[in-house]
Design a protein around this motif. Structure first.
Motif, PDB file in Angstrom:
ATOM      1  N   TRP A  57       0.814  -1.216   0.000  1.00 39.11           N
ATOM      2  CA  TRP A  57       0.000   0.000   0.000  1.00 39.11           C
ATOM      3  C   TRP A  57       0.845   1.263   0.000  1.00 39.11           C
ATOM      4  CZ3 TRP A  57       0.189   3.780   3.710  1.00 39.11           C
ATOM      5  CH2 TRP A  57       0.865   3.471   4.901  1.00 39.11           C
ATOM      6  N   ALA A  58       1.993   1.259   0.686  1.00 43.03           N
ATOM      7  CA  ALA A  58       2.832   2.457   0.738  1.00 43.03           C
ATOM      8  C   ALA A  58       3.447   2.750  -0.621  1.00 43.03           C
ATOM      9  CB  ALA A  58       3.912   2.295   1.802  1.00 43.03           C
ATOM     10  N   ASP A  59       3.861   1.684  -1.364  1.00 42.80           N
ATOM     11  CA  ASP A  59       4.381   1.888  -2.719  1.00 42.80           C
ATOM     12  C   ASP A  59       3.304   2.504  -3.605  1.00 42.80           C
ATOM     13  OD1 ASP A  59       6.489   0.545  -1.622  1.00 42.80           O
ATOM     14  OD2 ASP A  59       6.583  -1.038  -3.135  1.00 42.80           O
ATOM     15  N   ARG A  60       2.105   1.969  -3.485  1.00 44.19           N
ATOM     16  CA  ARG A  60       1.000   2.494  -4.289  1.00 44.19           C
ATOM     17  C   ARG A  60       0.699   3.952  -3.921  1.00 44.19           C
ATOM     18  NH1 ARG A  60      -2.291  -1.719  -6.508  1.00 44.19           N
ATOM     19  NH2 ARG A  60      -1.545  -3.814  -5.982  1.00 44.19           N
ATOM     20  N   LEU A  61       0.721   4.242  -2.622  1.00 44.85           N
ATOM     21  CA  LEU A  61       0.476   5.611  -2.171  1.00 44.85           C
ATOM     22  C   LEU A  61       1.531   6.563  -2.722  1.00 44.85           C
ATOM     23  CD1 LEU A  61      -1.011   7.677  -0.374  1.00 44.85           C
ATOM     24  CD2 LEU A  61       0.454   6.947   1.522  1.00 44.85           C
ATOM     25  N   SER A  62       2.780   6.103  -2.781  1.00 45.25           N
ATOM     26  CA  SER A  62       3.860   6.989  -3.255  1.00 45.25           C
ATOM     27  C   SER A  62       3.619   7.435  -4.688  1.00 45.25           C
ATOM     28  CB  SER A  62       5.208   6.292  -3.125  1.00 45.25           C
ATOM     29  OG  SER A  62       5.333   5.230  -4.056  1.00 45.25           O
ATOM     30  N   THR A  63       3.047   6.540  -5.526  1.00 48.44           N
ATOM     31  CA  THR A  63       2.791   6.941  -6.914  1.00 48.44           C
ATOM     32  C   THR A  63       1.695   7.992  -6.990  1.00 48.44           C
ATOM     33  OG1 THR A  63       1.176   5.175  -7.278  1.00 48.44           O
ATOM     34  CG2 THR A  63       3.475   4.652  -7.710  1.00 48.44           C
ATOM     35  N   MET A  64       0.709   7.916  -6.087  1.00 49.92           N
ATOM     36  CA  MET A  64      -0.334   8.947  -6.064  1.00 49.92           C
ATOM     37  C   MET A  64       0.220  10.265  -5.541  1.00 49.92           C
ATOM     38  SD  MET A  64      -3.805   6.922  -4.919  1.00 49.92           S
ATOM     39  CE  MET A  64      -3.077   5.764  -3.775  1.00 49.92           C
ATOM     40  N   LEU A  65       1.078  10.198  -4.546  1.00 47.49           N
ATOM     41  CA  LEU A  65       1.687  11.422  -4.016  1.00 47.49           C
ATOM     42  C   LEU A  65       2.568  12.097  -5.053  1.00 47.49           C
ATOM     43  CD1 LEU A  65       2.679  10.144  -0.457  1.00 47.49           C
ATOM     44  CD2 LEU A  65       0.957  11.880  -0.961  1.00 47.49           C
ATOM     45  N   ALA A  66       3.157  11.295  -5.953  1.00 50.83           N
ATOM     46  CA  ALA A  66       4.097  11.845  -6.942  1.00 50.83           C
ATOM     47  C   ALA A  66       3.391  12.557  -8.086  1.00 50.83           C
ATOM     48  CB  ALA A  66       4.972  10.726  -7.495  1.00 50.83           C
ATOM     49  N   GLN A  67       2.097  12.288  -8.290  1.00 55.80           N
ATOM     50  CA  GLN A  67       1.399  12.852  -9.437  1.00 55.80           C
ATOM     51  C   GLN A  67       1.459  14.372  -9.430  1.00 55.80           C
ATOM     52  OE1 GLN A  67       0.181  10.830 -11.973  1.00 55.80           O
ATOM     53  NE2 GLN A  67       1.361   9.425 -10.689  1.00 55.80           N
ATOM     54  N   GLY A  68       2.006  14.928 -10.518  1.00 56.74           N
ATOM     55  CA  GLY A  68       2.083  16.372 -10.662  1.00 56.74           C
ATOM     56  C   GLY A  68       3.104  17.037  -9.767  1.00 56.74           C
ATOM     57  N   ARG A  69       3.962  16.255  -9.125  1.00 53.78           N
ATOM     58  CA  ARG A  69       4.919  16.820  -8.174  1.00 53.78           C
ATOM     59  C   ARG A  69       6.295  17.071  -8.781  1.00 53.78           C
ATOM     60  NH1 ARG A  69       0.779  16.850  -5.324  1.00 53.78           N
ATOM     61  NH2 ARG A  69       0.646  16.166  -3.141  1.00 53.78           N
ATOM     62  N   GLY A  70       6.547  16.569  -9.985  1.00 54.29           N
ATOM     63  CA  GLY A  70       7.904  16.680 -10.515  1.00 54.29           C
ATOM     64  C   GLY A  70       8.776  15.609  -9.882  1.00 54.29           C
ATOM     65  N   ARG A  71       9.865  16.003  -9.258  1.00 49.71           N
ATOM     66  CA  ARG A  71      10.772  15.051  -8.619  1.00 49.71           C
ATOM     67  C   ARG A  71      10.237  14.687  -7.235  1.00 49.71           C
ATOM     68  NH1 ARG A  71      16.134  13.354  -8.790  1.00 49.71           N
ATOM     69  NH2 ARG A  71      17.106  13.003  -6.755  1.00 49.71           N
ATOM     70  N   PHE A  72       9.825  13.421  -7.063  1.00 50.72           N
ATOM     71  CA  PHE A  72       9.293  12.947  -5.796  1.00 50.72           C
ATOM     72  C   PHE A  72      10.131  11.771  -5.317  1.00 50.72           C
ATOM     73  CE2 PHE A  72       6.554  10.346  -3.105  1.00 50.72           C
ATOM     74  CZ  PHE A  72       6.017  11.300  -2.256  1.00 50.72           C
ATOM     75  N   GLN A  73      10.572  11.820  -4.060  1.00 47.67           N
ATOM     76  CA  GLN A  73      11.442  10.791  -3.508  1.00 47.67           C
ATOM     77  C   GLN A  73      10.685   9.948  -2.477  1.00 47.67           C
ATOM     78  OE1 GLN A  73      14.558  13.788  -2.412  1.00 47.67           O
ATOM     79  NE2 GLN A  73      15.950  12.318  -3.393  1.00 47.67           N
ATOM     80  N   TYR A  74      11.009   8.649  -2.505  1.00 45.54           N
ATOM     81  CA  TYR A  74      10.278   7.712  -1.648  1.00 45.54           C
ATOM     82  C   TYR A  74      11.232   6.667  -1.089  1.00 45.54           C
ATOM     83  CZ  TYR A  74       7.452   3.498  -0.684  1.00 45.54           C
ATOM     84  OH  TYR A  74       6.904   2.370  -0.128  1.00 45.54           O
ATOM     85  N   ALA A  75      11.084   6.384   0.208  1.00 42.66           N
ATOM     86  CA  ALA A  75      11.851   5.317   0.853  1.00 42.66           C
ATOM     87  C   ALA A  75      10.898   4.469   1.672  1.00 42.66           C
ATOM     88  CB  ALA A  75      12.951   5.897   1.737  1.00 42.66           C
ATOM     89  N   ASN A  76      11.174   3.154   1.730  1.00 35.39           N
ATOM     90  CA  ASN A  76      10.347   2.233   2.508  1.00 35.39           C
ATOM     91  C   ASN A  76      11.274   1.439   3.419  1.00 35.39           C
ATOM     92  OD1 ASN A  76       8.738   0.079   3.465  1.00 35.39           O
ATOM     93  ND2 ASN A  76       7.399   0.216   1.668  1.00 35.39           N
ATOM     94  N   LEU A  77      11.253   1.747   4.704  1.00 37.15           N
ATOM     95  CA  LEU A  77      12.147   1.126   5.688  1.00 37.15           C
ATOM     96  C   LEU A  77      11.501  -0.058   6.389  1.00 37.15           C
ATOM     97  CD1 LEU A  77      13.605   4.369   7.347  1.00 37.15           C
ATOM     98  CD2 LEU A  77      14.313   3.214   5.238  1.00 37.15           C
ATOM     99  N   ALA A  78      10.299  -0.436   5.976  1.00 36.27           N
ATOM    100  CA  ALA A  78       9.569  -1.507   6.651  1.00 36.27           C
ATOM    101  C   ALA A  78      10.174  -2.873   6.351  1.00 36.27           C
ATOM    102  CB  ALA A  78       8.106  -1.484   6.225  1.00 36.27           C
ATOM    103  N   VAL A  79      10.146  -3.726   7.362  1.00 39.80           N
ATOM    104  CA  VAL A  79      10.629  -5.106   7.225  1.00 39.80           C
ATOM    105  C   VAL A  79       9.670  -6.013   7.986  1.00 39.80           C
ATOM    106  CG1 VAL A  79      12.528  -6.724   7.637  1.00 39.80           C
ATOM    107  CG2 VAL A  79      13.035  -4.327   7.073  1.00 39.80           C
ATOM    108  N   ARG A  80       9.364  -7.157   7.408  1.00 39.84           N
ATOM    109  CA  ARG A  80       8.433  -8.089   8.033  1.00 39.84           C
ATOM    110  C   ARG A  80       8.896  -8.496   9.436  1.00 39.84           C
ATOM    111  NH1 ARG A  80       9.590 -12.433   3.380  1.00 39.84           N
ATOM    112  NH2 ARG A  80       9.631 -10.422   2.310  1.00 39.84           N
TER     113      ARG A  80
END
Length: 654
Positions: free
Chosen positions: A421-444
Motif C-alpha cells: 500500500w505504501a508503494d502504491r500511495l507513493s505513486t499517487m503522491l508523486a502525481q504532478g509533483r515533478g521530482r518525488f522521492q520515496y523510501a520504505n524502511l519496513a521489514v516483516r
C-alpha cells in the motif's frame, strides 16, 4: 429520508423539547421527508403531531409535575413500532427514560441514532437534592450517549460537560429562532400600560420550577421605576408569588401573545445555571431586548457581554442587580444593546438548523456500519474526518512491518518482490509533483522496539517531509502485550518526527474478521484509542482502520489469512490517500478496483494446506525465537525517485 423522532415529552406540554421537535417536523415535511413521532400519551389532553405519523405510548405523570409524563415501554414494543415505520435514522429528543428504550431498540434493528442533549438532568438531580441521584443520572447519561451514533450538544458548556463524561462523537447543534414571530416591532405600548403603566419592565420567561432559580430575581423587586414581570407557569408559582412581592405574574403565554410580551420588555433576565441552551434568551434577542443572564451554561454562547447584554457572575446576586441597573438607568445603552441583540440572531433560522440536522443524520448513517463491525465495545469509537487539504510533499518515508513492506502484494511485480500500500500511495503522491522521492524502511516481523531504535533514527536522518507510521500488530498478538506502553513508544517517535516539521500519517493496526482473531480485539482497540489521541495532540494525519470495516473482509486477505492481498493493499492505499487529502482518491480507487479485478500477478493463489504452509512454520519460528524477517533489510533503504504524471518513464511501483 424516513425519520423517527423519539421524544421524552410532547404535546400538549410545550417546552424546549416539544418546540424543537415541532419545528423539525415542519422543516422535514417541507423538504419532502417522512416523520414518525414516538412520545408519551398525555391521556385525554394528548395531541398528535401536526404532520406525519404519531405513536403515543402509555405514560404516567410525575407526582410533583403532572404536566410531565414518563413512558417506559418494553424494548420489543418500541422495536416493533420502529420496524413498522422502516426509519433511516432515529432522532432521540432529550433522551433519558423513553430515549434509552429508543436507543436500545435502534441498536436491536441496527439503525443509526442521533441523540440531542437538551435537558441537564444531572444538574436537576443535584438541585432537587435527591441522595445519590446525581451520580446515577451521570452514569445513565454517559451510558446512553455513548451508545448513540452521534450526540448533538447545544452549547460549549454542554459539550464540555458531555466530554467530561467520556462521551465521544459530539457535534454542536443549537436551536433556531422564529425571527418573524419574535421581532422588535411586536412591542405593544397598550400591553405595557396594562402591566405597569409608566414603569420599565424587566422580565423572565420560562417554566416556574426549582431548577430555573427564579427566586434569585428577588434582588430586583425594589428597583426604582422598575416592574418585574414573570411570564410562565409551573409547580413553583405559588411559592414564587410569595417570594417576589410586587412582581406581575402573567401565567403561560404562547404564540403571538408571547412574542408581544417579550418585545414589550425593556430588559430580559434569566438566572438559571443549568440551561443547556436557553431558547428564551435567543427569543428575547430576536425581539430586540437586551439580556442579563448568568455566566454559566447555554447563555454563555448567546449573550455578548457589553454588546447585547450582560453575563453576571453565577450566584452573585449583587452583580445581577448591578447589571440590570446598568441597563434600566441608561436609555441610550439599552437601545444600542437591543439593536445588536436583533442582529446577533439574523442567521439562526430553523431552516438552516434543520438542514444542518439532516447532514448529521447522513453522517450517522455512514458511522453506524462502523459501530456494527466493532469487536471492542465501550471504548472511544472512530469518528468522521473531514478530508484535509493535500500538501505538496517531496520526500516520503514509510515505516512499519510486513504490511507496509507489502508482503503478498505481487500485482505486476517480479517473482519474490512485493508492492504494498505504501508503494502504491507513493505513486499517487508523486502525481504532478515533478521530482518525488520515496523510501520504505519496513521489514516483516518488526516490532515497536525496532521502530524506536532502528527505523525512526534512520528516517530522521533522511529528513522527509512526510512519514507514515504503521506498527504494533506483531507486538499486540504477543503474550502479555501492553497497548498503552506500546503506544507511548510510538508517541515519542511521532513527536520526534513532527519536531522536524515533517507531517506524519499514523495508521492503526487491524485484524481480519475471523473468530481466532477476536481474542486480540480489545488490545487492538485500546491501542487504536491511544493512536487517535496521539494523532489529535500532534496534529498528525490518521488512517483509522476501525472506520474501514471492509478491511476485515476475507476477500482483502492473501492465502496466509494474515497479510493483505493485492486488493487489500490497493484498498488501503486509496484510503490513505483520502486521509492525506489527495483529490479524487475515492473515485480513483473504485475505478482501479473495477479495472484490475484480478490483474496480472493478482490471480487467486491455489488453495494450499494452510496449517502446513503457514501456521506450523510460524509456530516453529516462534519456538526457536526467530522471525520471518531475521537477516532481512528494507527494500528501499534510501530514496528512490518516483516519476510524476508528466515524467517520460514510469516507475515499476506505478
Amino acid at each position: 429520508m424516513r425519520i423517527a423522532l423519539v421524544a421524552e415529552s410532547f404535546l400538549p406540554h410545550m417546552n424546549g423539547v416539544t418546540h424543537s421537535v415541532l419545528q423539525m417536523i415542519r422543516h422535514f415535511e417541507a423538504r419532502g421527508h417522512e416523520t414518525l413521532v414516538v412520545a408519551p400519551d398525555a391521556g385525554e389532553a394528548a395531541e398528535r403531531a401536526p404532520h406525519g405519523r404519531t405513536e403515543l405510548l402509555p405514560s404516567v405523570a410525575m407526582p410533583s409535575y403532572p404536566d410531565v409524563r414518563v413512558a417506559y415501554p418494553t424494548t420489543a414494543r418500541l422495536a416493533r413500532v420502529l420496524r413498522d415505520f422502516h426509519p433511516d435514522v432515529v432522532h432521540l429528543a432529550s433522551p433519558f427514560a423513553l430515549g434509552w428504550k429508543g436507543q436500545v431498540a435502534a441498536d436491536t434493528l441496527r439503525l443509526p441514532s442521533v441523540a440531542v442533549y437538551q435537558t441537564d438532568v444531572i444538574a436537576y438531580a443535584e438541585r432537587y437534592g435527591l441522595p445519590g441521584a446525581a451520580p446515577l443520572a451521570s452514569a445513565h447519561v454517559a451510558r446512553l450517549h455513548k451508545r448513540a451514533t452521534l450526540t448533538l450538544a447545544p452549547s460549549s458548556a454542554s459539550e464540555g460537560q458531555l466530554s467530561a463524561l467520556g462521551i465521544d462523537r459530539l457535534r454542536r447543534w443549537g436551536r433556531g429562532v422564529d425571527a418573524e414571530r419574535f421581532r422588535p416591532d411586536r412591542r405593544s405600548e397598550s400591553w405595557r400600560a396594562r402591566i405597569a403603566p409608566g414603569e420599565l419592565l424587566v422580565g423572565y420567561v420560562g417554566r416556574l420550577a426549582a431548577e430555573k432559580q427564579v427566586e434569585d430575581l428577588r434582588v430586583l423587586t425594589d428597583l426604582p421605576g422598575v416592574r418585574l414581570v414573570i411570564i410562565g407557569d409551573g409547580p413553583e408559582r405559588e411559592r414564587l408569588e410569595r417570594q417576589l412581592p410586587g412582581a406581575v405574574f402573567t401565567g403561560f403565554l404562547g404564540g403571538d401573545q408571547l412574542a408581544r410580551a417579550l418585545a414589550s420588555l425593556d430588559v430580559f433576565v434569566h438566572p438559571g445555571e443549568s440551561e443547556t441552551f436557553c431558547q428564551t434568551v435567543q427569543e428575547a434577542l430576536a425581539s430586540g431586548v437586551p439580556v442579563v443572564a448568568t455566566g454559566r451554561g447555554g447563555p454563555v454562547d448567546l449573550v455578548r457581554s457589553s454588546v447585547d447584554g450582560w453575563l453576571y457572575r453565577p450566584g452573585d446576586l449583587d452583580d445581577l442587580r448591578a447589571r440590570v441597573l446598568d441597563l434600566t438607568g441608561d436609555d441610550a445603552k439599552r437601545r444600542s444593546f437591543g439593536e445588536a441583540a436583533r442582529e446577533s440572531v439574523a442567521e439562526r433560522t430553523w431552516e438552516s438548523l434543520g438542514d444542518q440536522l439532516l447532514g448529521y443524520y447522513r453522517e450517522a448513517q455512514r458511522l453506524r456500519p462502523i459501530d456494527d463491525a466493532s469487536r471492542a465495545r465501550g471504548l472511544a469509537r472512530p469518528d468522521s474526518v473531514q478530508p484535509p487539504q493535500a500538501r505538496a510533499w517531496k520526500r516520503y518515508v514509510a515505516l512499519g512491518d510486513s504490511l507496509t513492506e507489502g508482503l503478498c502484494d505481487t500485482s505486476r511485480m517480479e517473482n519474490g518482490e512485493y508492492r504494498g500500500w505504501a508503494d502504491r500511495l507513493s505513486t499517487m503522491l508523486a502525481q504532478g509533483r515533478g521530482r518525488f522521492q520515496y523510501a520504505n524502511l519496513a521489514v516483516r516481523s518488526r516490532r515497536v522496539r525496532d521502530l524506536v531504535h532502528e527505523q525512526a533514527p534512520q528516517a530522521l536522518a533522511m529528513r522527509p517531509d512526510l512519514a507514515s507510521v504503521f506498527m504494533g500488530a506483531n507486538d499486540l498478538v504477543g503474550h502479555g502485550a501492553d497497548p498503552l506502553r506500546l503506544a507511548a513508544h510510538v508517541e515519542k517517535v511521532v513527536r520526534d518526527i513532527r519536531a522536524t516539521g515533517a507531517d506524519v500519517l499514523l495508521v492503526t493496526p487491524f485484524l481480519p474478521d475471523r473468530r481466532p482473531a477476536r481474542i486480540f480485539a480489545r488490545r487492538f482497540a485500546l491501542y487504536a484509542v491511544e493512536l487517535r489521541r496521539i494523532a489529535a495532540e500532534t496534529d498528525s494525519y490518521l488512517l483509522d482502520a476501525a472506520a474501514l470495516p471492509a478491511l476485515g473482509d476475507r476477500s482483502m486477505y492473501a492465502d496466509d489469512k494474515v497479510h493483505l492481498s493485492s486488493r487489500g493493499h490497493r484498498y488501503l492505499a486509496y484510503r490513505a490517500a483520502e486521509a492525506l487529502g489527495i483529490p479524487d482518491a475515492e473515485a480513483l480507487g473504485r475505478l482501479d478496483d473495477a479495472l484490475h479485478g484480478f490483474d496480472a500477478g493478482e490471480e487467486p493463489a491455489p488453495q494450499t494446506d494452510w496449517l502446513r504452509e503457514h501456521a506450523l512454520p510460524w509456530v516453529w519460528r516462534r519456538m526457536r525465537g526467530r522471525t520471518a524477517g531475521d537477516g532481512m533489510v528494507s527494500k528501499h533503504a534510501d530514496y528512490i525517485v518516483i516519476p510524476g504524471r508528466n515524467a517520460p518513464k514510469r516507475s515499476k511501483l506505478g
